[in-house]
Design a protein around this motif. Structure first.
Motif, PDB file in Angstrom:
ATOM      1  N   UNK A   1       0.831  -1.205   0.000  1.00 19.84           N
ATOM      2  CA  UNK A   1       0.000   0.000   0.000  1.00 19.84           C
ATOM      3  C   UNK A   1       0.867   1.257   0.000  1.00 19.84           C
ATOM      4  N   UNK A   2       1.869   1.263   0.870  1.00 18.78           N
ATOM      5  CA  UNK A   2       2.737   2.440   0.988  1.00 18.78           C
ATOM      6  C   UNK A   2       3.485   2.695  -0.318  1.00 18.78           C
TER       7      UNK A   2
ATOM      8  N   UNK B   1       2.440   1.853  -3.354  1.00 16.96           N
ATOM      9  CA  UNK B   1       1.465   2.342  -4.336  1.00 16.96           C
ATOM     10  C   UNK B   1       1.165   3.815  -4.079  1.00 16.96           C
ATOM     11  N   UNK B   2       1.063   4.134  -2.802  1.00 18.10           N
ATOM     12  CA  UNK B   2       0.798   5.524  -2.403  1.00 18.10           C
ATOM     13  C   UNK B   2       1.940   6.436  -2.862  1.00 18.10           C
TER      14      UNK B   2
ATOM     15  N   UNK C   1       1.722   7.097  -6.488  1.00 13.91           N
ATOM     16  CA  UNK C   1       0.632   8.029  -6.817  1.00 13.91           C
ATOM     17  C   UNK C   1       1.044   9.474  -6.514  1.00 13.91           C
ATOM     18  N   UNK C   2       1.702   9.659  -5.401  1.00 16.23           N
ATOM     19  CA  UNK C   2       2.161  11.012  -5.030  1.00 16.23           C
ATOM     20  C   UNK C   2       3.149  11.537  -6.075  1.00 16.23           C
TER      21      UNK C   2
END
Lengths: 534, 534
Positions: free
Chosen positions: B4-5, B7-8, B11-12
């Motif tokens: 998750x981290x 992917x985050x 995205x950022x």
């Protein structure tokens, strides 16, 4: 020059091609186009006759202007033809509101006065000096604890003593305004006034302090089941009166029991929903009896946990509770959210693990409880509250609550567009909570032109005074020359598309909306066409 | 969670990929990264120690906050370490300023006091009552019209009589504050104060009235050639002092003659430029003598016509005048603009025909005078002022003056990105002229994240009190967690890239910037690293 004008026209069309109303003019009926023209004419006229002027009569406003601070403008707005028109408009769905702040403060007070169990106390005796700072604490007491104390203002009152609401009100010292003084004091505690929003509490952090205190005061009344029932009914009826046909509201389930008619904390969550269901049914019955069935489709609940002091463990409990309620009331529970001021409270990233487990659990159980998360209700740029937008979207949120800072995020706007994630914008709330100085500064047109799906919402009308959706639609409509009747139609209609409605519920709701819209447009033309021309 | 981290993070990165600093961190030197960290640490510390608090000592500000209203915050800003750091920073070019409002009001007054030709008059005798509303009118008189009148405040003063500036000041009634009272009165007329910006003139239209009146007052002094010479020199020197190494300023050529040393209106436009050239040369000579040649690259002029009362015919005259000046001073005239408040004045679309002819004429003559047009300095959405953006871009503007409403236009932002059209943003000007309530509400981060080229500018520092560029950089830096040292470096450096410099001028300017930047970064680390860690 002709070639230049054509090229310019093409550029404008391209620039606006993502807007929700990009193709509305071609598709509009003759009457709609007529009505749009009338509305624009009224707006232009009232810019001059109502808004662009010195306003010595309005305290705190040297000059008035279109889209100015709502709390200062409210009385002026009420006198406009534009508001008269907007208030008759069918609004579609209200998708973002906090149930505890949805009923007019005076109405709530009147409901409370009917219940002898309600008592009130203060931490200091009320005097001419303390009345502007000391807040009432309301609470229903079990009958054996009812008191017969006379007054909060009497010299014998000892701070902390519970006084029956009726007594406190009727014996309110005449120097403090008597009964009317009591009401004013209570209403002041339940609402935000212009001086607070625009002067004494001039930062987002400060006005949130005042804002949260209105919830604390209201809670003492709304938490009492007999009041809750009337409160929810009143919320529905006043919304319907304003043209809202469907409601998804956030209920904070942070305390586990409401206070029952017996004054005891003994009403569990599932009974709240049973009652909620009954109120919906009752309102529908009453409307049917009046031949007004097409005015209300129903209401659902976004289960909300409160972020303050929330741990991952604590959240697990709420998520399980939400699942249990969804299993028993699949037609009522429509989403999950965390509520509270985003700037100071922990960000969504802190809760990813329980959230992922929640999603997995739903899969196991065959449930569908979408996240409908608050995110980006902030002026921050790259702060944790602003970054909540990344997490809300990565978590698959169905809609975004507020999304005020979304305009800063090109990739996230693109994702909202592609995935049909609607933003629940709350323009008046944003302005009073000082995210925007006034409506012309609000980022809504930015999101609109980027093709981000948008709905308009009142958020906390009891605290802000923007009952219904007419005020929010008014403020959005008055500050743009691009936005017209067909734009607000698309916004209102889309609110039903982005709602948590099953396909058949949705098409029924849209069909009702379209019928009422036709009636509205005809009314608008009939009412204003002669008048506006003169 | 790890997935998750990641992917985050992806995205950022995507979301910020268009920013000017998107790749800055990898390319930065060790010292730069250190300095960036220090700056961020200071900012975070001062958020708490300086900004987030009640401020009973500051009139009109219940609480202070980062990026708050500049006129109220100014004294607090001056005391911060962040400002100390920013003020030492090399700023690159100042590309948007109006020459008549670039020198501190008290400095201008002191210059004027050296010239016995300068007289002053008022339309009503000054008293304790009229002093807050009556403005001074300044004017140099030919020697045979000099008067020996004593005072503006004496009971024998007849409204309209010209009084020598020196007399008016020295004989200013002691009840009105004497000499200091005169200075305050004059400075008040030349500047905007917090009460005006934030209370009495609370709309854009009203504050523009006050703003324009400061120009009218200043003009009486700056229009006098002997003052003009010192004024321009002072503008250059104070800018250089603040780390600005190159200046393109807008000079309004709306009156055809300046007033000469003899007090007659007889100095034509070409002589303004001759003098301007001489001042540049003088400043360069002086700097060279001090071994500071690397601090100033030079200055050019954006020929500006004033929109008020402008007809297409009138514009033709200015365009021809501009061409003639460009032919004589190709190194000085670098662009053309129309100035004045956009909201009330005619839009660019009214002037397309003369503008097109201007472009054709240049082609014939082999000239290059790019448009550098004001556009979108407005809160309007779809108003004529907002629509100026379409015309500025269609006309091929090299940069956009202000572009405040550009954030609403997805297609136009794309064109700015593709065509390298830089926006001359003036954050403090926008805030004082009430386009934004405070800096956290300013759309600058939106444009930055969309990859729109941006430069920072002071606009009218004499009226606003934001001398140099340090205040504007400070206000931008303090309200974002994304923006850091490497972002402001890119903004400052880019200002030289978007300037009207020939390739060889540009590379020289950039090389000088890079050298000074290294020195600055090292200074920052040396000065603050120990201190910040403590």
């Amino acid at each position: 020059m002709e070639e230049y004008v054509r090229e310019r026209e093409r550029l404008i069309v391209k620039d606006r091609s993502l807007r929700v109303d990009a193709n509305a003019f071609g598709a509009a009926s003759h009457t709609e186009n007529q009505a749009d023209e009338i509305l624009r004419r009224i707006r232009t006229e009232e810019h001059e006759t109502v808004w662009d002027r010195a306003a010595p009569e309005i305290p705190g406003a040297a000059h008035v202007f279109p889209g100015m601070e709502f709390l200062t403008a409210r009385e002026t707005i009420l006198k406009t033809k534009l508001f008269q028109a907007v208030s008759k408009m069918p609004k579609g769905a209200l998708l973002h509101s906090h149930l505890d702040a949805t009923v007019n403060a005076r109405v709530l007070l009147n409901i409370a006065l009917k219940h002898p169990a309600i008592h009130v106390r203060t931490s200091i005796r009320l005097t001419g000096e303390t009345i502007y700072t000391v807040l009432p604490e309301f609470r229903p007491l079990p009958q054996d604890e009812w008191t017969s104390l006379g007054s909060l203002t009497d010299s014998v009152y000892e701070p902390g003593q519970w006084v029956p609401l009726l007594n406190a009100r009727s014996a309110f010292e005449s120097d403090l305004g008597g009964t009317a003084g009591f009401d004013e004091w209570a209403v002041r505690a339940l609402t935000i006034n212009p001086t607070e929003a625009y002067h004494t509490h001039n930062t987002t952090a400060k006005i949130w302090e005042k804002f949260l205190s209105t919830f604390a005061v209201a809670r003492g009344l709304v938490r009492y089941m007999p009041i809750f029932v009337e409160y929810v009914r009143e919320f529905f009826l006043s919304s319907i009166e304003d043209g809202i046909s469907y409601i998804e509201t956030r209920i904070p389930f942070w305390y586990k029991y409401m206070i029952g008619a017996d004054g005891q904390e003994n009403v569990p969550h599932r009974e709240w929903l049973l009652i909620y269901d009954e109120v919906i049914a009752g309102v529908k019955r009453d409307l049917a009896a009046q031949g007004r069935s097409d005015e209300f489709v129903g209401s659902k609940i976004i289960y909300s946990a409160v972020k303050k002091d929330l741990t991952c463990e604590g959240l697990e409990w709420y998520l399980e509770d939400c699942i249990a309620l969804k299993q028993e009331f699949p037609h009522l529970i429509c989403g999950f959210d965390l509520v509270g001021p985003e700037d100071p409270l922990p960000p969504l990233i802190n809760f990813i693990v329980p959230f992922q487990r929640f999603v997995a659990r739903q899969k196991e159980l065959g449930l569908d409880i979408p996240f409908i998360l608050h995110a980006g209700e902030t002026l921050g740029d790259g702060t944790a509250a602003d970054m909540n937008l990344y997490d809300a979207i990565l978590l698959g949120t169905k809609r975004i609550g507020h999304g005020f800072s979304l305009a800063k995020h090109p990739k996230l706007m693109e994702l909202c567009r592609e995935r049909n994630i609607a933003v629940e914008m709350c323009p008046i709330s944003n302005e009073i909570l000082r995210l925007t100085g006034s409506m012309p500064m609000h980022p809504l047109p930015i999101l609109m032109n980027q093709g981000v799906p948008i709905t308009l919402n009142s958020d906390d009308p009891a605290a802000f005074g923007n009952m219904g959706l007419s005020f929010d639609f008014f403020q959005v409509l008055i500050v743009s020359e691009v936005t017209g009747l067909l734009t607000v139609k698309a916004l209102a209609r889309d609110s039903l598309k982005y709602a948590c409605l099953a396909p058949e519920e949705q098409s029924a709701a849209l069909a009702l909306f379209d019928r009422r819209w036709s009636t509205f447009v005809q009314w608008l033309v009939d009412t204003f066409s002669g008048e506006a021309r003169s």
